[in-house]
Design a protein around this motif. Sequence first.
Motif, PDB file in Angstrom:
ATOM      1  N   GLY A 245       0.758  -1.235   0.000  1.00 29.39           N
ATOM      2  CA  GLY A 245       0.000   0.000   0.000  1.00 29.39           C
ATOM      3  C   GLY A 245       0.788   1.283   0.000  1.00 29.39           C
ATOM      4  N   THR A 247       2.452   2.805  -2.280  1.00 27.32           N
ATOM      5  CA  THR A 247       2.397   3.612  -3.500  1.00 27.32           C
ATOM      6  C   THR A 247       0.980   3.911  -3.986  1.00 27.32           C
ATOM      7  N   GLY A 248      -0.017   3.572  -3.206  1.00 25.00           N
ATOM      8  CA  GLY A 248      -1.398   3.789  -3.625  1.00 25.00           C
ATOM      9  C   GLY A 248      -2.036   2.553  -4.224  1.00 25.00           C
ATOM     10  N   LYS A 249      -1.244   1.547  -4.510  1.00 21.84           N
ATOM     11  CA  LYS A 249      -1.718   0.204  -4.861  1.00 21.84           C
ATOM     12  C   LYS A 249      -1.064  -0.778  -3.907  1.00 21.84           C
ATOM     13  N   MET A 250      -1.580  -1.996  -3.849  1.00 24.80           N
ATOM     14  CA  MET A 250      -0.991  -2.936  -2.908  1.00 24.80           C
ATOM     15  C   MET A 250       0.496  -3.130  -3.198  1.00 24.80           C
ATOM     16  N   GLU A 254       2.055  -2.882  -9.812  1.00 18.92           N
ATOM     17  CA  GLU A 254       0.719  -2.825 -10.388  1.00 18.92           C
ATOM     18  C   GLU A 254       0.492  -1.554 -11.193  1.00 18.92           C
ATOM     19  N   HIS A 255       1.242  -0.493 -10.911  1.00 26.33           N
ATOM     20  CA  HIS A 255       1.098   0.739 -11.686  1.00 26.33           C
ATOM     21  C   HIS A 255       1.502   0.529 -13.136  1.00 26.33           C
ATOM     22  N   LEU A 320      -5.605   1.828   0.566  1.00 24.74           N
ATOM     23  CA  LEU A 320      -5.012   2.223  -0.713  1.00 24.74           C
ATOM     24  C   LEU A 320      -5.453   3.626  -1.131  1.00 24.74           C
ATOM     25  N   GLN A 324      -3.021   7.073  -1.609  1.00 23.14           N
ATOM     26  CA  GLN A 324      -3.011   7.979  -2.746  1.00 23.14           C
ATOM     27  C   GLN A 324      -3.309   9.410  -2.304  1.00 23.14           C
ATOM     28  N   GLY A 351       2.087   7.507  -5.138  1.00 22.36           N
ATOM     29  CA  GLY A 351       1.273   7.381  -3.942  1.00 22.36           C
ATOM     30  C   GLY A 351       1.982   8.076  -2.794  1.00 22.36           C
TER      31      GLY A 351
END
Length: 428
Positions: A245, A247-250, A254-255, A320, A324, A351
Amino acid sequence: MTNAELNQLKKRYVANGAASPSEQFADRAKNAELWDADGNRFIDFAGGIGVLNIGHCHPKVVQAVKDQLDKVMHTCQTVMPYEGYVKVAEKLAAITPVRGEAKVMLANSGAEALENAVKIARAATGRNNVICFDGGYHGRTFMTMAMNGKVAPYATDFGTMPGCVFRAGYPVAEHGISEEEAVRRLKMVLKTDANPKDTAAIVLEPVLGEGGFYPAPQSFLEKIREICDEHGILMIVDEVQSGFGRTGKMFAIEHSGVKPDLMTMAKSMAAGMPISAVVGTAEHMDASGGNSLGGTYSGSPVSCAATLAVMEVFEEENILAKSQALGDKLAKRFAQWTSDFDAVVHPRNLGAMAAFELNGQDGQPAPDLAAALCKKAKEKGLILLSCGMFGNTIRFLMPVTIEDEVLEEGLDIVEASLKELVGQPATA
């Protein structure tokens, strides 16, 4: 005991290489705040070096640990397995974006996860070579010290490192390494040092951690995937610091949409309890023989209970989205500082994995200024960390769950410290 009394014990009994330079000792903590042995309050922008994405002592995690302590503390899962290990494996396999059907092994630390990822890659490919990147950080064991893209302080005093480890350039445009140059260097390594037929894995962080919080461009990650596929090399993504979490995704990978063969994770998995994991494509994870992976404490019942609680917190508290939103707030403040202070340059975030750099009047990296900023902030009640190849990056790893008023108080301390160190805001 007081800070002074504890410092005397530290000087007498703790090895110099393991002793913290801090003269304050943590006594209690809650979310993004902690208090030392003398009762002094600090705002925590370090988060145990990225371990506390959901804060100090989250009630749900604390309760899960207490409940587990009343049942089973340890058996060694290779002797008598337990529900927590297989439940953690099930959940990680479901959320980790590796290729194909996933399987999992648990360990104790990020370094152990990387060591095991290399073991698995070698078993799966029958090859030895590992390629890593400048600025990368993977741990303090001998194999991971060899893999690190920075010598001091991790490997300076420890003699010859393991062989079959090679290094390429990481794309950091701010320091003269374009994406094209990084790809060229990697291809050259495969021509001059690491025969592709003998290369088991390419290992990289999707966002450099200790190396300075630089996100890899999506196209670079896609190119790594392409090169790995061309030569039958496994792509290993190290998410020890960027995962869970931040970076704003798990996971930071994933980005990009790129799916590696193996991923490592640790730090914020269990909100402070020691655990790590290697998650990978089943055929690779199953390449080595029975009892070839693991350890006495690997995936302990207590740490597994904490991990499962962390996963529940992520769902229940929309972590998440909070990550962000925190990143957006940091980016806005960084933009203000780059406008106000000539010394503040290269702000960046993915994130809430956020940083900026400090340069001197000559435009060169200023590690002494970064150290002074961290020291000044500590004097004002804020724990702040520097990092980077040149030691001039200020990184932000406060809990994602930090309260708005505590966040603003901490950012105000950074700003006040900058004013004291480099003067009033820059003129136009």
